[in-house]
Design an enzyme around this catalytic site. Structure first.
Site, mmCIF file in Angstrom:
data_model
loop_
_atom_site.group_PDB
_atom_site.id
_atom_site.type_symbol
_atom_site.label_atom_id
_atom_site.label_comp_id
_atom_site.label_asym_id
_atom_site.label_seq_id
_atom_site.Cartn_x
_atom_site.Cartn_y
_atom_site.Cartn_z
ATOM 1 N N GLY A 62 0.815 -1.199 0.000
ATOM 2 C CA GLY A 62 0.000 0.000 0.000
ATOM 3 C C GLY A 62 0.848 1.249 0.000
ATOM 4 O O GLY A 62 2.050 1.226 -0.291
ATOM 5 N N CYS A 63 0.229 2.345 0.355
ATOM 6 C CA CYS A 63 0.911 3.641 0.376
ATOM 7 C C CYS A 63 2.043 3.645 1.396
ATOM 8 O O CYS A 63 1.870 3.235 2.539
ATOM 9 C CB CYS A 63 -0.106 4.732 0.723
ATOM 10 S SG CYS A 63 0.622 6.342 1.000
ATOM 11 N N PHE A 64 3.208 4.122 0.981
ATOM 12 C CA PHE A 64 4.343 4.117 1.910
ATOM 13 C C PHE A 64 4.183 5.122 3.039
ATOM 14 O O PHE A 64 4.872 5.044 4.049
ATOM 15 C CB PHE A 64 5.686 4.301 1.209
ATOM 16 C CG PHE A 64 5.778 5.354 0.139
ATOM 17 C CD1 PHE A 64 4.953 6.462 0.098
ATOM 18 C CD2 PHE A 64 6.741 5.234 -0.866
ATOM 19 C CE1 PHE A 64 5.080 7.438 -0.885
ATOM 20 C CE2 PHE A 64 6.881 6.190 -1.861
ATOM 21 C CZ PHE A 64 6.034 7.293 -1.864
ATOM 22 N N TRP A 65 3.244 6.068 2.920
ATOM 23 C CA TRP A 65 3.001 6.997 4.031
ATOM 24 C C TRP A 65 2.585 6.230 5.273
ATOM 25 O O TRP A 65 3.103 6.462 6.362
ATOM 26 C CB TRP A 65 1.900 7.990 3.674
ATOM 27 C CG TRP A 65 2.195 8.899 2.530
ATOM 28 C CD1 TRP A 65 3.404 9.178 1.972
ATOM 29 C CD2 TRP A 65 1.227 9.660 1.798
ATOM 30 N NE1 TRP A 65 3.253 10.069 0.935
ATOM 31 C CE2 TRP A 65 1.939 10.386 0.806
ATOM 32 C CE3 TRP A 65 -0.159 9.801 1.880
ATOM 33 C CZ2 TRP A 65 1.289 11.240 -0.091
ATOM 34 C CZ3 TRP A 65 -0.799 10.655 0.997
ATOM 35 C CH2 TRP A 65 -0.082 11.369 0.014
ATOM 36 N N TYR A 208 -6.744 11.765 3.705
ATOM 37 C CA TYR A 208 -6.203 10.434 3.398
ATOM 38 C C TYR A 208 -5.531 9.833 4.625
ATOM 39 O O TYR A 208 -5.721 8.658 4.939
ATOM 40 C CB TYR A 208 -5.214 10.513 2.239
ATOM 41 C CG TYR A 208 -4.662 9.157 1.850
ATOM 42 C CD1 TYR A 208 -5.220 8.428 0.817
ATOM 43 C CD2 TYR A 208 -3.594 8.586 2.541
ATOM 44 C CE1 TYR A 208 -4.747 7.171 0.476
ATOM 45 C CE2 TYR A 208 -3.109 7.335 2.217
ATOM 46 C CZ TYR A 208 -3.685 6.633 1.185
ATOM 47 O OH TYR A 208 -3.215 5.387 0.868
#
Length: 240
Positions: A62-65, A208
């Site tokens: 998924g998103c690395f954030w 987000y």
């Protein structure tokens, strides 16, 4: 401008839909963790042998954030960098990776002290709160091969631990669907652009982050109280 642009790139329809969901009484926790409501996962039966000095783990899902935010809150983790793995150096660029055809996955490089947290424990955190290992080429609102679930192993021991743990979780039917997480050799890790580093920390009010990433950190605190590092200690680690 940077912040709103990034949110639009990630999830163009999220803000209006999020508003409707909130009006309907749907909580951020429910939205962000759909599909992750499983019983506590078992400890890995196979784990790393004692090692001296800092070790490195590279994970994607998924998103690395969100991945970066989760693992920065894990005891024994010294540094987490957002970046790209799986493709060539000349395509390790956000715009190119976002096309979904570079072979890269948004990843994090985790530098940790094996005397405080083991590789197996990191994988338990990864499967428990950081990613949904049953989603193929996506995570939640993010769709594409760049969001696939991958363990990039750096040596034979990491490969052995990862494959054994996936087999263990599969045999225990820990998830309602099959685990699709890949276990592949690490060929390279390329740090992402500076505006991606610590994005969740710098933009905690981004919709987000609120709906997709902050709940993961909350679940880490709930499920792993002995491993959880509070925010003020995360800052001191990052500034060290």
């Amino acid at each position: 401008m940077e912040r709103s642009f990034m949110s639009i790139r990630r999830f163009k329809w999220f803000p209006p839909v999020a508003g409707l969901l909130l009006m309907a009484g749907v909580t951020a926790c429910t939205l962000a963790t759909a599909g992750n409501d499983h019983a506590p996962l078992p400890d890995p039966a196979v784990n790393a042998t004692p090692a001296q000095g800092d070790q490195v783990a590279v994970l994607a899902g998924g998103c690395f954030w969100g991945l970066q935010s989760v693992f920065e809150h894990v005891k024994g983790v010294k540094k987490v960098s957002a970046g790209y793995s799986g493709g060539a150096a000349n395509t390790a660029d956000y715009d190119r990776v976002s096309d979904g055809d570079t072979g890269h996955a948004e990843s994090v490089k985790i530098v940790y002290d094996p005397a405080k947290v083991s590789y197996g424990q990191l994988l338990k955190v990864y499967f428990s709160v950081a990613t949904d290992p049953t989603e193929l080429n996506r995570q939640g609102p993010d769709v594409g091969t760049q969001y696939r679930s991958v363990i990039f192993y750096g040596n034979d021991e990491q490969k052995r631990i990862a494959t054994a743990y996936i087999a263990q979780l599969s045999a225990a039917h820990a998830f309602p669907d099959a685990i699709v997480t890949q276990v592949v050799p690490l060929k390279g890790f390329y740090a992402a652009e500076s505006y991606h580093q610590d994005y969740a920390k710098r933009h905690p009010d981004d919709p987000y982050i609120v709906f997709n990433d902050a709940p993961k950190v909350s679940h880490l605190k709930q499920q792993f109280p002995d491993l959880y590092v509070p925010d003020h200690e995360v800052v001191s680690v990052l500034l060290h």
